[in-house]
Design a protein around this motif. Structure first.
Motif, PDB file in Angstrom:
ATOM      1  N   ILE A   1      47.135  44.737  44.934  1.00  0.00           N
ATOM      2  CA  ILE A   1      46.049  43.767  44.797  1.00  0.00           C
ATOM      3  C   ILE A   1      46.572  42.625  43.937  1.00  0.00           C
ATOM      4  O   ILE A   1      47.170  42.863  42.884  1.00  0.00           O
ATOM      5  CB  ILE A   1      44.811  44.396  44.135  1.00  0.00           C
ATOM      6  CG1 ILE A   1      44.277  45.536  44.992  1.00  0.00           C
ATOM      7  CG2 ILE A   1      43.736  43.358  43.927  1.00  0.00           C
ATOM      8  CD1 ILE A   1      43.109  46.259  44.372  1.00  0.00           C
ATOM      9  N   GLU A   2      46.352  41.382  44.380  1.00  0.00           N
ATOM     10  CA  GLU A   2      46.819  40.221  43.627  1.00  0.00           C
ATOM     11  C   GLU A   2      45.775  39.110  43.683  1.00  0.00           C
ATOM     12  O   GLU A   2      45.199  38.848  44.733  1.00  0.00           O
ATOM     13  CB  GLU A   2      48.138  39.704  44.203  1.00  0.00           C
ATOM     14  CG  GLU A   2      48.691  38.528  43.419  1.00  0.00           C
ATOM     15  CD  GLU A   2      49.999  38.007  43.996  1.00  0.00           C
ATOM     16  OE1 GLU A   2      50.696  37.288  43.264  1.00  0.00           O
ATOM     17  OE2 GLU A   2      50.307  38.282  45.169  1.00  0.00           O
ATOM     18  N   ILE A   3      45.553  38.468  42.531  1.00  0.00           N
ATOM     19  CA  ILE A   3      44.626  37.341  42.466  1.00  0.00           C
ATOM     20  C   ILE A   3      45.352  36.101  42.961  1.00  0.00           C
ATOM     21  O   ILE A   3      46.400  35.728  42.437  1.00  0.00           O
ATOM     22  CB  ILE A   3      44.130  37.109  41.018  1.00  0.00           C
ATOM     23  CG1 ILE A   3      43.479  38.365  40.463  1.00  0.00           C
ATOM     24  CG2 ILE A   3      43.171  35.916  40.967  1.00  0.00           C
ATOM     25  CD1 ILE A   3      42.350  38.903  41.273  1.00  0.00           C
TER      26      ILE A   3
ATOM     27  N   VAL B   1      36.504  34.338  43.275  1.00  0.00           N
ATOM     28  CA  VAL B   1      37.806  34.987  43.156  1.00  0.00           C
ATOM     29  C   VAL B   1      38.395  35.159  44.555  1.00  0.00           C
ATOM     30  O   VAL B   1      37.721  35.646  45.457  1.00  0.00           O
ATOM     31  CB  VAL B   1      37.685  36.372  42.478  1.00  0.00           C
ATOM     32  CG1 VAL B   1      39.052  37.011  42.298  1.00  0.00           C
ATOM     33  CG2 VAL B   1      36.966  36.266  41.144  1.00  0.00           C
TER      34      VAL B   1
ATOM     35  N   ILE C   1      41.204  37.214  46.355  1.00  0.00           N
ATOM     36  CA  ILE C   1      42.025  38.399  46.114  1.00  0.00           C
ATOM     37  C   ILE C   1      42.765  38.771  47.385  1.00  0.00           C
ATOM     38  O   ILE C   1      42.152  38.910  48.436  1.00  0.00           O
ATOM     39  CB  ILE C   1      41.157  39.595  45.670  1.00  0.00           C
ATOM     40  CG1 ILE C   1      40.435  39.286  44.365  1.00  0.00           C
ATOM     41  CG2 ILE C   1      41.998  40.858  45.533  1.00  0.00           C
ATOM     42  CD1 ILE C   1      39.501  40.379  43.913  1.00  0.00           C
TER      43      ILE C   1
ATOM     44  N   ILE D   1      34.586  44.410  40.596  1.00  0.00           N
ATOM     45  CA  ILE D   1      35.423  43.350  40.041  1.00  0.00           C
ATOM     46  C   ILE D   1      34.747  42.786  38.797  1.00  0.00           C
ATOM     47  O   ILE D   1      33.534  42.575  38.782  1.00  0.00           O
ATOM     48  CB  ILE D   1      35.622  42.201  41.073  1.00  0.00           C
ATOM     49  CG1 ILE D   1      36.250  42.719  42.363  1.00  0.00           C
ATOM     50  CG2 ILE D   1      36.407  41.051  40.472  1.00  0.00           C
ATOM     51  CD1 ILE D   1      37.685  43.150  42.238  1.00  0.00           C
TER      52      ILE D   1
ATOM     53  N   VAL E   1      44.203  42.893  37.262  1.00  0.00           N
ATOM     54  CA  VAL E   1      44.817  42.666  38.569  1.00  0.00           C
ATOM     55  C   VAL E   1      45.946  41.662  38.391  1.00  0.00           C
ATOM     56  O   VAL E   1      45.806  40.676  37.659  1.00  0.00           O
ATOM     57  CB  VAL E   1      43.775  42.135  39.578  1.00  0.00           C
ATOM     58  CG1 VAL E   1      44.403  41.859  40.922  1.00  0.00           C
ATOM     59  CG2 VAL E   1      42.625  43.126  39.721  1.00  0.00           C
TER      60      VAL E   1
ATOM     61  N   ALA F   1      48.441  38.609  38.831  1.00  0.00           N
ATOM     62  CA  ALA F   1      48.225  37.221  39.243  1.00  0.00           C
ATOM     63  C   ALA F   1      49.540  36.468  39.067  1.00  0.00           C
ATOM     64  O   ALA F   1      50.315  36.751  38.151  1.00  0.00           O
ATOM     65  CB  ALA F   1      47.131  36.571  38.405  1.00  0.00           C
TER      66      ALA F   1
END
Length: 155
Positions: free
Chosen positions: A40-42, A63, A65, A77, A131, A133
């Motif tokens: 999972i990446e922002i 957001v 994601i 979240i 998460v 980023a």
């Protein structure tokens, strides 16, 4: 003979109850939470309105994601500034790919003072963790407070 039949019925009912979730588990029965191994990446974090004047209420956090899991999963979240939660979702479903999520703000939170930096936290298998980023998300005061960066998408 009646004792034998009664014992058999009790044993049968006990076996049946093992497969049925209790009332407390019923809400989660069949749900698939996000696993820790899933990537999972922002991609981006924005506020609405942007820019926002000092002391003005934030309407929403947005957001973006990226979720690289093989299947849809359920999570919660949060957006945090230090140890303070400034926005939180209830349960949401992340689909594989990029998800655009609107996160309701905490009513009392306002941008005041110096620079404000935020992290996004997800619930993975019952554990909340930051998460990943590619960059930091910090609001800076210009004409008003803004999370936009040079080259940021226009919202």
């Amino acid at each position: 003979m009646n004792l034998f039949k009664g014992s058999l019925v009790v044993a049968f009912l006990a076996l049946m109850s093992m497969g049925v979730p209790s009332i407390g588990e019923g809400a989660d029965y069949g749900r698939s939470g996000c696993r820790r191994g899933a990537r999972i990446e922002i991609q981006d974090l924005d506020i609405s309105p942007d820019p926002i004047m000092e002391g003005q209420r934030i309407r929403a956090w947005k957001v973006s994601i990226r979720f690289d899991g093989a299947r849809e999963c359920e999570t919660e979240i949060e957006v945090r500034e230090g140890g303070d939660v400034v926005a939180r979702t209830r349960r949401i479903n992340l689909r594989p790919g990029v998800n655009e999520i609107e996160v309701p703000p905490v009513e009392s939170y306002r941008l005041r003072g110096g620079e404000h930096c935020f992290v996004v936290v997800a619930d993975l298998e019952g554990t909340r963790r930051d998460v990943d980023a590619a960059r930091r998300f910090c609001a800076r005061q210009r004409m008003g407070w803004s999370l936009r960066e040079p080259g940021d998408r226009g919202r």
